[in-house]
Design a protein around this motif. Structure first.
Motif, short mmCIF file in Angstrom:
data_model
loop_
_atom_site.label_atom_id
_atom_site.label_comp_id
_atom_site.label_asym_id
_atom_site.label_seq_id
_atom_site.Cartn_x
_atom_site.Cartn_y
_atom_site.Cartn_z
N ARG A 112 22.03 -2.27 -3.75
CA ARG A 112 22.41 -2.11 -2.34
C ARG A 112 21.41 -2.77 -1.40
O ARG A 112 21.73 -3.02 -0.24
N CYS A 113 20.19 -3.04 -1.87
CA CYS A 113 19.25 -3.81 -1.06
C CYS A 113 19.77 -5.21 -0.79
O CYS A 113 19.40 -5.84 0.20
N TYR A 114 20.64 -5.70 -1.66
CA TYR A 114 21.13 -7.07 -1.59
C TYR A 114 22.59 -7.17 -1.12
O TYR A 114 22.96 -8.15 -0.48
N ILE A 115 23.40 -6.17 -1.44
CA ILE A 115 24.80 -6.17 -1.02
C ILE A 115 25.30 -4.73 -0.95
O ILE A 115 25.06 -3.94 -1.87
N THR A 116 25.96 -4.40 0.13
CA THR A 116 26.47 -3.04 0.30
C THR A 116 27.69 -2.81 -0.59
O THR A 116 28.34 -3.75 -1.06
N ASP A 117 28.03 -1.55 -0.79
CA ASP A 117 29.24 -1.21 -1.55
C ASP A 117 30.47 -1.82 -0.89
O ASP A 117 31.34 -2.37 -1.56
N ALA A 118 30.54 -1.71 0.45
CA ALA A 118 31.71 -2.22 1.17
C ALA A 118 31.85 -3.73 1.01
O ALA A 118 32.96 -4.25 0.78
N ASP A 119 30.74 -4.45 1.12
CA ASP A 119 30.81 -5.91 0.99
C ASP A 119 31.14 -6.31 -0.44
O ASP A 119 31.87 -7.29 -0.67
N LEU A 120 30.62 -5.57 -1.41
CA LEU A 120 30.95 -5.86 -2.81
C LEU A 120 32.42 -5.61 -3.07
O LEU A 120 33.09 -6.43 -3.72
N ASP A 121 32.93 -4.50 -2.56
CA ASP A 121 34.35 -4.18 -2.76
C ASP A 121 35.24 -5.24 -2.12
O ASP A 121 36.24 -5.67 -2.71
N ALA A 122 34.87 -5.69 -0.91
CA ALA A 122 35.67 -6.69 -0.22
C ALA A 122 35.65 -8.02 -0.96
O ALA A 122 36.69 -8.68 -1.12
N ALA A 123 34.48 -8.45 -1.40
CA ALA A 123 34.37 -9.72 -2.12
C ALA A 123 35.13 -9.69 -3.43
O ALA A 123 35.70 -10.71 -3.86
N ALA A 124 35.18 -8.53 -4.06
CA ALA A 124 35.84 -8.41 -5.36
C ALA A 124 37.37 -8.48 -5.26
O ALA A 124 38.04 -8.58 -6.29
N GLN A 125 37.90 -8.43 -4.04
CA GLN A 125 39.34 -8.54 -3.86
C GLN A 125 39.85 -9.97 -4.02
O GLN A 125 41.05 -10.21 -4.17
N ARG A 126 38.94 -10.94 -4.01
CA ARG A 126 39.35 -12.33 -4.14
C ARG A 126 39.79 -12.61 -5.57
O ARG A 126 39.15 -12.16 -6.53
N PRO A 127 40.86 -13.39 -5.73
CA PRO A 127 41.36 -13.66 -7.08
C PRO A 127 40.32 -14.41 -7.92
O PRO A 127 39.62 -15.30 -7.44
N GLY A 128 40.23 -14.02 -9.18
CA GLY A 128 39.37 -14.74 -10.12
C GLY A 128 37.89 -14.47 -9.96
O GLY A 128 37.07 -15.16 -10.56
N VAL A 129 37.53 -13.47 -9.15
CA VAL A 129 36.13 -13.15 -8.91
C VAL A 129 35.81 -11.81 -9.54
O VAL A 129 36.56 -10.85 -9.40
N THR A 130 34.71 -11.73 -10.25
CA THR A 130 34.30 -10.46 -10.85
C THR A 130 33.16 -9.85 -10.06
O THR A 130 32.37 -10.55 -9.41
#
Length: 263
Positions: A46-64
């Motif tokens: 979380r120092c580098y990426i918040t839960d919300a930002d991680l969840d949002a980024a993970a919605q993109r197709p083909g991204v883990t």
């Protein structure tokens, strides 16, 4: 509870002072180092990426989620060691301030290049007990952190002291302005514009106390030799804090592995 999800009351035992003068010396016990490495995974991520930002980024197709987190964390080496030292300094500074709440920006989220250290002053905290109302109890804490995990020519104590002077003379002021500029377009979590304005425009409110630290995070195996560089007399302008960590390289490697696994 900090936005990282860590209760700094739990971190207090990690940082037991072996001495306070002429500098602070801390020996992190093997048990505490193991506990730290095991429990720090999610807060470190979380120092580098918040839960919300991680969840949002993970919605993109083909991204883990794993590759998103990997794109944020530093590679093994000097930057990872330095980042871990800064995070440890962040934890120490927040735990040391208890029962007051120290609010700090997670500057590692603001990196433009994950392979390099975050810019400006290393660790900054704001203490504002009556937030949003200014008071004479308000304070800003600033730490310059150097780490040494393996044998070499680096001089963490001398370098931390030298760079702490830069914070006192100009860098902290420029850091606050930089944070405010970032806050105009970026969510800085617990740190918002009114909070930053209180400390940038302190002349309009009760005076703000400023407390500076030079922090050296050093592997226990190297500690005795490095302490030769520690001053024999305390400096009234800053506090030197030396944190000895057993198997520092192994400890920070395990911590970042746990952060990666928290994806």
């Amino acid at each position: 509870m900090d936005e990282l999800g860590i209760d700094f009351v739990d971190a207090v035992p990690w940082f037991a002072h072996a001495q306070d003068q002429p500098y602070v010396l801390i020996h992190v016990s093997p048990a505490s180092a193991a506990q730290l490495a095991e429990s720090i995974g999610v807060p470190l991520r979380r120092c580098y990426i918040t839960d919300a930002d991680l969840d949002a980024a993970a919605q993109r197709p083909g991204v883990t989620r794993a590759e998103i987190v990997h794109s944020k964390l530093p590679d093994a080496g000097a930057t990872m060691s330095g980042d871990f030292g800064e995070v440890l300094g962040y934890f120490y500074q927040a735990a040391r301030e208890l029962p007051a709440t120290a609010i700090g920006p997670k500057k590692w989220r603001l990196k433009q290049d994950r392979t390099k250290p975050a810019p400006k002053s290393d660790v900054v905290h704001f203490v504002m007990p009556n937030r949003p109302h200014p008071s004479e109890a308000d304070a800003i804490l600033c730490a310059e952190v150097k780490a040494k995990a393996t044998a070499g020519t680096s001089t963490p104590i001398a370098d931390a002291i030298a760079d702490c002077k830069k914070d006192r003379t100009s860098r902290l002021a420029s850091t606050l302005v930089w944070l405010r500029e970032r806050a105009l377009t970026t969510d800085l979590g617990d740190v918002d514009l009114p909070l930053l304005d209180r400390f940038i425009q302190a002349v309009d409110s009760p005076p703000v106390a400023k407390r500076f630290r030079a922090v050296a995070v050093i592997c226990n195996a190297l500690l005795t030799n490095e302490l030769v560089a520690a001053p024999s007399v305390a400096d009234p302008e800053f506090t030197l804090v030396v944190i000895g960590v057993p198997n520092l390289h192994q400890t920070y490697t395990a911590a970042f592995a746990a952060a990666q696994a928290s994806a």
